[in-house]
Write an enzyme that holds these catalytic residues in place. Structure first.
Site, PDB file in Angstrom:
ATOM      1  N   HIS A   1      17.670  -7.105  -9.486  1.00  0.00           N
ATOM      2  CA  HIS A   1      17.983  -8.546  -9.862  1.00  0.00           C
ATOM      3  C   HIS A   1      16.855  -9.094 -10.946  1.00  0.00           C
ATOM      4  CE1 HIS A   1      20.615  -8.988  -6.009  1.00  0.00           C
ATOM      5  NE2 HIS A   1      21.135  -9.454  -6.984  1.00  0.00           N
TER       6      HIS A   1
ATOM      7  N   CYS B   1      14.938 -14.789  -2.953  1.00  0.00           N
ATOM      8  CA  CYS B   1      15.976 -14.122  -2.506  1.00  0.00           C
ATOM      9  C   CYS B   1      16.680 -14.905  -1.203  1.00  0.00           C
ATOM     10  CB  CYS B   1      15.925 -12.632  -1.950  1.00  0.00           C
ATOM     11  SG  CYS B   1      15.401 -11.516  -3.317  1.00  0.00           S
TER      12      CYS B   1
HETATM   13  N1  ARG Z   1      19.848  -6.195   0.230  1.00  0.00           N
HETATM   14  C1  ARG Z   1      19.878  -6.970  -0.783  1.00  0.00           C
HETATM   15  C2  ARG Z   1      20.980  -6.571  -1.895  1.00  0.00           C
HETATM   16  O1  ARG Z   1      20.593  -5.401  -2.288  1.00  0.00           O
HETATM   17  C3  ARG Z   1      18.939  -7.778  -1.304  1.00  0.00           C
HETATM   18  C4  ARG Z   1      19.017  -8.923  -1.945  1.00  0.00           C
HETATM   19  C5  ARG Z   1      17.972  -9.383  -2.936  1.00  0.00           C
HETATM   20  N2  ARG Z   1      18.286 -10.937  -3.369  1.00  0.00           N
HETATM   21  C6  ARG Z   1      17.914 -11.109  -4.552  1.00  0.00           C
HETATM   22  N3  ARG Z   1      17.955 -12.272  -4.981  1.00  0.00           N
HETATM   23  N4  ARG Z   1      16.881 -10.396  -5.211  1.00  0.00           N
HETATM   24  O2  ARG Z   1      21.853  -7.068  -2.499  1.00  0.00           O
END
Ligand code: ARG
Length: 304
Positions: free
Chosen positions: A177, A272
């Site tokens: 992300h 996150c």
């Molecule tokens: N386990 C989650 C996923 O892989 C983690 C999300 C992390 N969130 C973020 N905004 N980077 O989607």
């Protein structure tokens, strides 16, 4: 000192009632390394407390039992405040089916809390978009695509929101992300980890941020330092390498460390866990030449 960010005082979070690692959709997730629910809850409360003590607001919704990643509220949707003050949320359309049901709980929650909502795709049909890939910065909405958000979503965002969208191609599997590699700090500064992107996008991002504070790949991956939030001149961070601390302090920032290590087990940190819903877009957009992939602004008023 750069002008303080106009957003980042109002957050939506999800209470970690059912947080666990149940599948592996990013390299941090390991089913053999489960979070401790009591510690996770304490860390989450500490984060809420830190935000409130800095003058921020937190609104929280409960976690669905069947959605162990829903605690990463940043990915519920992209919240913005329109020029007339009305709120709107572009709901995420998660890449991985394991997270898609989060949207069907988040949408009514946002609608019940005064926002109109829209989609770029839903229930497996249409473009994927995960809100952890989108940030307002400078003249544009900066959107990472590749691992999660699809490039097609950028066109929808530009048209639907009537804003300039700058796309950055993410190539690093560990920075899946944008919020793991980019953190706006004020109007001219941001934490940036160029190693997350292909060469062209890394260059474009470095050109977009007048005063970047650069993180190495190792710093970004081992400390989650880019996954921080900013409230006024305070950066709330999970950890901060000494060199980065020195650069932040020289730029007039204070640093508040909050340990959210239980949430690192799911591959997310402070950003996150928090979703800023007071972002304003589309004010006084100057023209910008060259550089990143640019979808020209359509100048349309927001629908809905
Ligand atoms: N386990 C989650 C996923 O892989 C983690 C999300 C992390 N969130 C973020 N905004 N980077 O989607």
């Amino acid at each position: 000192m750069g002008t303080t960010l106009a957003w980042g005082r109002q957050y939506v979070m999800v209470r970690p009632d059912h947080f666990r690692v149940e599948y592996r959709i990013n390299p941090f997730m390991d089913l053999a390394d489960q979070p401790d629910p009591v510690r996770a809850r304490e860390q989450w409360e500490d984060l809420v407390e830190a935000i409130r003590s800095l003058g921020g607001d937190v609104d929280a919704l409960g976690q669905r039992e069947d959605a162990p990643d829903m605690v990463y509220a940043m990915n519920l949707g992209l919240g913005i405040v329109r020029p007339d003050g009305r709120r709107h949320v572009v709901m995420s359309h998660m890449r991985h089916p394991q997270r898609r049901m989060e949207t069907s709980t988040a949408q009514p929650w946002f609608a019940g809390h005064g926002s109109t909502t829209s989609y770029v795709g839903r229930e497996g049909v249409g473009a994927h978009f995960e809100a952890g890939d989108a940030f307002a910065f400078g003249d544009a909405l900066v959107v990472g695509y590749g691992p999660r958000t699809e490039e097609l979503a950028l066109k929808h965002l530009a048209v639907d929101l009537g804003v300039r969208v700058r796309g950055l191609r993410i190539t690093h599997p560990g920075m899946y992300h944008l919020d793991l590699a980019f953190c706006p700090l004020d109007e001219t500064r941001a934490l940036v980890c160029p190693a997350a992107f292909d060469d062209e996008s890394a260059e474009a991002l470095m050109a977009l941020v007048p005063e970047p504070i650069v993180l190495t790949e190792e710093e970004a991956l081992t400390t989650f330092a880019a996954n921080s939030i900013v409230i006024g001149r305070t950066v709330v961070m999970p950890a901060c390498p000494d060199r980065v601390r020195a650069e932040l302090e020289a730029a007039g920032f204070e640093i508040r460390i909050v340990d959210v290590s239980e949430f690192h087990k799911g591959g997310g940190s402070i950003r996150c866990l928090t979703n800023p819903v007071d972002v304003r877009l589309g004010r006084d957009l100057p023209r910008v030449e060259g550089g990143a992939v640019v979808v020209p602004p359509m100048g349309l008023p927001l629908a809905g």
